[in-house]
Structures are given as structure tokens and as C-alpha cells.
Design an enzyme around this catalytic site. Structure first.
Site, PDB file in Angstrom:
ATOM      1  N   SER A 136      24.063  40.504  47.127  1.00  0.00           N
ATOM      2  CA  SER A 136      24.645  40.116  45.845  1.00  0.00           C
ATOM      3  C   SER A 136      25.080  38.661  45.972  1.00  0.00           C
ATOM      4  CB  SER A 136      25.870  40.990  45.557  1.00  0.00           C
ATOM      5  OG  SER A 136      26.634  40.456  44.506  1.00  0.00           O
ATOM      6  N   TYR A 149      33.747  45.743  47.735  1.00  0.00           N
ATOM      7  CA  TYR A 149      32.346  45.394  47.458  1.00  0.00           C
ATOM      8  C   TYR A 149      31.997  44.071  48.138  1.00  0.00           C
ATOM      9  CZ  TYR A 149      28.188  44.498  44.513  1.00  0.00           C
ATOM     10  OH  TYR A 149      26.914  44.237  44.055  1.00  0.00           O
TER      11      TYR A 149
HETATM   12  P1  NAD Z   1      22.664  51.440  39.631  1.00  0.00           P
HETATM   13  O1  NAD Z   1      24.003  52.094  39.484  1.00  0.00           O
HETATM   14  O2  NAD Z   1      21.811  51.284  38.434  1.00  0.00           O
HETATM   15  O3  NAD Z   1      21.817  52.196  40.744  1.00  0.00           O
HETATM   16  C1  NAD Z   1      22.360  52.504  41.986  1.00  0.00           C
HETATM   17  C2  NAD Z   1      21.620  53.707  42.551  1.00  0.00           C
HETATM   18  O4  NAD Z   1      22.169  53.962  43.855  1.00  0.00           O
HETATM   19  C3  NAD Z   1      21.829  54.999  41.729  1.00  0.00           C
HETATM   20  O5  NAD Z   1      20.572  55.614  41.496  1.00  0.00           O
HETATM   21  C4  NAD Z   1      22.710  55.860  42.615  1.00  0.00           C
HETATM   22  O6  NAD Z   1      22.439  57.261  42.484  1.00  0.00           O
HETATM   23  C5  NAD Z   1      22.333  55.359  43.993  1.00  0.00           C
HETATM   24  N1  NAD Z   1      23.350  55.625  44.999  1.00  0.00           N
HETATM   25  C6  NAD Z   1      24.693  55.417  44.905  1.00  0.00           C
HETATM   26  N2  NAD Z   1      25.288  55.837  46.037  1.00  0.00           N
HETATM   27  C7  NAD Z   1      24.306  56.288  46.849  1.00  0.00           C
HETATM   28  C8  NAD Z   1      24.296  56.844  48.145  1.00  0.00           C
HETATM   29  N3  NAD Z   1      25.426  57.075  48.838  1.00  0.00           N
HETATM   30  N4  NAD Z   1      23.105  57.192  48.688  1.00  0.00           N
HETATM   31  C9  NAD Z   1      21.962  57.012  47.994  1.00  0.00           C
HETATM   32  N5  NAD Z   1      21.902  56.534  46.749  1.00  0.00           N
HETATM   33  C10 NAD Z   1      23.078  56.168  46.191  1.00  0.00           C
HETATM   34  O7  NAD Z   1      22.983  50.036  40.331  1.00  0.00           O
HETATM   35  P2  NAD Z   1      22.141  48.666  40.410  1.00  0.00           P
HETATM   36  O8  NAD Z   1      22.804  47.690  39.540  1.00  0.00           O
HETATM   37  O9  NAD Z   1      20.696  48.909  40.277  1.00  0.00           O
HETATM   38  O10 NAD Z   1      22.502  48.236  41.902  1.00  0.00           O
HETATM   39  C11 NAD Z   1      21.583  48.344  42.980  1.00  0.00           C
HETATM   40  C12 NAD Z   1      22.016  47.391  44.079  1.00  0.00           C
HETATM   41  O11 NAD Z   1      21.996  46.046  43.592  1.00  0.00           O
HETATM   42  C13 NAD Z   1      23.425  47.628  44.610  1.00  0.00           C
HETATM   43  O12 NAD Z   1      23.443  47.472  46.012  1.00  0.00           O
HETATM   44  C14 NAD Z   1      24.236  46.544  43.946  1.00  0.00           C
HETATM   45  O13 NAD Z   1      25.352  46.172  44.698  1.00  0.00           O
HETATM   46  C15 NAD Z   1      23.206  45.418  43.909  1.00  0.00           C
HETATM   47  N6  NAD Z   1      23.489  44.381  42.925  1.00  0.00           N
HETATM   48  C16 NAD Z   1      23.513  44.677  41.608  1.00  0.00           C
HETATM   49  C17 NAD Z   1      23.766  43.658  40.695  1.00  0.00           C
HETATM   50  C18 NAD Z   1      23.789  43.906  39.223  1.00  0.00           C
HETATM   51  O14 NAD Z   1      24.190  42.980  38.502  1.00  0.00           O
HETATM   52  N7  NAD Z   1      23.361  45.050  38.729  1.00  0.00           N
HETATM   53  C19 NAD Z   1      24.010  42.357  41.133  1.00  0.00           C
HETATM   54  C20 NAD Z   1      23.989  42.107  42.491  1.00  0.00           C
HETATM   55  C21 NAD Z   1      23.708  43.124  43.370  1.00  0.00           C
END
Ligand code: NAD
Length: 254
Positions: A136, A149
Site C-alpha cells: 500500500s 495496518y
Molecule cells: P477487499 O475487501 O475487496 O478484498 C479483500 C479480500 O481478502 C476479501 O475477499 C476477503 O475475504 C479476503 N480476506 C480477508 N481476510 C482474509 C484472510 N485471513 N485469509 C484469506 N482471505 C482473506 O479488499 P481490497 O481493497 O481488494 O484489498 C486487497 C489488498 O489490497 C489488501 O491487502 C489491501 O490492504 C490492499 N490495498 C488496497 C487498497 C485500496 O484502496 N483498496 C489500497 C492499497 C492497498
């Protein structure tokens, strides 16, 4: 490029799902893993309907049993691991429940170590492997109220540097993509929560809070992350390792 067997964690939603769709379209076999098997299976059905190759696996990254079961069931090593599963909790440290703090670290840091440890022997045996962490912008800079986080995401960079040194003699790399905000269910929940907390519209949360520090004033698109993964998988990136690659619209240049 030869087609790869790619394991993505948290691939039933958001970024992981989008990367799965993109890489499947490019002909790779995707192991769509998530703690939510039903949603993972829906993603797989969609990939197969579009002519791609994929399988769904229930995998909670905090469970050694789930990880061991997956590795035991493989008929060939994982070529590419994309550590994507993640969760968020926004609260001042004053009242942040410690069990929640610990849980975020378990999912986004210890979980990454657990998965990486499980797939590295197979990667070493074939002298090829790529580990890509979805970090991130918050692996590079901080914002208030996201201490667990941000600690987990900063930790990913240290972890990756150490592992890059441990595996340097193999054709294996480990890198971390560092996006600013991507419009996914995780962020949509934050927009709604902040609008309520500050008593402002969701549009104001997007423009005046989320995109304000970003010179380019736009959400990062999932395909930008997916295409970066495709590049990191290729031979052209074989000497790129231990890096944090920011897709942040200029945020961290300030
Ligand atoms: P999201 O909530 O849409 O998807 C996350 C997925 O992870 C879900 O399907 C959930 O079931 C799964 N998950 C959660 N805990 C879990 C576990 N213990 N074991 C297995 N699966 C698990 O989130 P997203 O926005 O797609 O985020 C994905 C990644 O991207 C994360 O690591 C997040 O920190 C990172 N990220 C997101 C953003 C953003 O703006 N969306 C920005 C920077 C980084």
C-alpha cells in the site's frame, strides 16, 4: 512468456479478484484462494466462462492447516504467489482493541510470511518463482488512525528485503506493489464510514479527504496493478527484487 500457475490470496473480491481476471485472460492458471470459498468459486466460474483456467480454494492466511492442505494438494509448484488478502480497521490507538491490532498483523504480515514459507521450497526446486505483495501507499507513508495496518504494510517491506537476500541465488524475486486508493469494497466501506463520522457527503470524502493528497486526483485502477504483476512475473524483471513499487499518482513525491 510461458504460462504460470499463480496463487492469489484474498482473490474473491476487489484487487485480488481483478488481478485474477486479468492474469487468467493472459492464459495463466489461477488458484483463486480466499477465506470465503463461495465467493472464490464465483470468481472461478466467471474466469472459466471467459475461457480461462482457474480453481477455487478455501484458504485463510492465518491458518497453517489451510496453507499446508493447499501445498499438499498441488501437483506442481506454485510459480507466482500474490499476497493480497487484507483488512482494515480505523481507530485511534487510545481505543484500538489490541486483539484487533494483533489480528491485522496476523493477516497482512504473518500470513504473508506463512504463505511465502510454504511456496518457496517448490520455487527453489524449479529455480523459478515470483512473490508479489500487495502492499500500500501506507507501506511508505502514514496516515492517522491506521496504526496496525500501517505497521503491517511497512513490515512487509522489511520482510521482503530479508527474503530477497535469502533467495538471491535462485531465479526468485519478491517485490511489493504500493498503490494509493483503489475503488474496492474495502475502500467503499471506508468512504461510507468517514462520511458518517464527519457528517459530510461521500463525494466530499472522496475529493476532500482521499484524493486530496494525490497530485493526480484519481483512484488507481486494478488493471494498473495487474499489469504491474504481469511485468514482475516476466523475465524482464528478473533482477528487480526487494523493491517497493509505488502506484500513487505522485502522493509520496511530496
Ligand atoms: P477487499 O475487501 O475487496 O478484498 C479483500 C479480500 O481478502 C476479501 O475477499 C476477503 O475475504 C479476503 N480476506 C480477508 N481476510 C482474509 C484472510 N485471513 N485469509 C484469506 N482471505 C482473506 O479488499 P481490497 O481493497 O481488494 O484489498 C486487497 C489488498 O489490497 C489488501 O491487502 C489491501 O490492504 C490492499 N490495498 C488496497 C487498497 C485500496 O484502496 N483498496 C489500497 C492499497 C492497498
Amino acid at each position: 512468456m510461458s504460462k504460470k500457475q499463480i496463487l492469489i490470496t484474498g482473490a474473491a473480491s476487489g484487487i485480488g479478484q481483478g488481478i485474477a481476471f486479468f492474469l487468467a485472460k493472459n492464459g495463466h492458471h489461477i488458484i483463486v484462494s480466499d477465506m470465503n470459498l463461495e465467493h472464490a468459486q464465483k470468481s472461478v466460474n466467471e474466469i472459466i466462462q471467459h475461457g480461462g483456467s482457474a480453481q477455487a480454494v478455501k484458504l485463510n492466511v492465518t491458518s497453517s492447516e489451510d496453507v499446508n492442505n493447499l501445498v499438499a494438494a498441488l501437483n506442481k509448484p506454485i510459480d507466482v504467489l500474490i499476497n493480497n488478502a487484507g483488512i482494515q480497521h480505523v481507530e485511534s490507538l487510545d481505543s484500538f482493541p489490541m486483539d484487533k491490532w494483533d489480528f491485522l498483523i496476523q493477516v497482512m504480515l504473518v500470513g504473508v510470511a506463512r504463505l511465502t514459507q510454504a511456496v518457496l521450497p517448490g520455487m527453489k526446486s524449479q529455480n523459478f518463482g515470483r512473490v508479489i505483495n500487495i502492499g500500500s501507499l501506507h507501506a511508505l507513508v502514514a496516515s492517522p488512525y491506521k496504526s496496525a495496518y500501517i505497521a503491517a504494510k511497512h513490515g512487509l517491506l522489511g520482510f521482503s528485503k530479508a527474503i530477497a537476500l535469502e533467495i538471491a541465488e535462485n531465479n526468485i524475486t519478491i517485490n511489493t506493489l504500493c498503490p494509493a486508493y483503489v475503488l474496492t469494497p474495502l475502500v467503499e466501506k471506508q468512504i461510507a464510514a468517514q462520511a458518517k463520522e464527519h457528517n459530510i457527503s461521500q463525494e466530499m470524502v472522496i475529493n476532500d479527504i482521499m484524493l486530496k493528497p494525490m497530485p493526480k486526483k484519481a483512484f488507481i485502477e486494478i488493471d494498473e496493478l495487474a499489469a504491474s504483476c504481469e511485468f514482475l512475473i516476466s523475465d524482464f524483471s528478473k533482477n528487480i527484487t526487494a523493491q517497493a513499487i509505488a502506484l500513487d499518482g505522485g502522493w509520496t513525491a511530496q
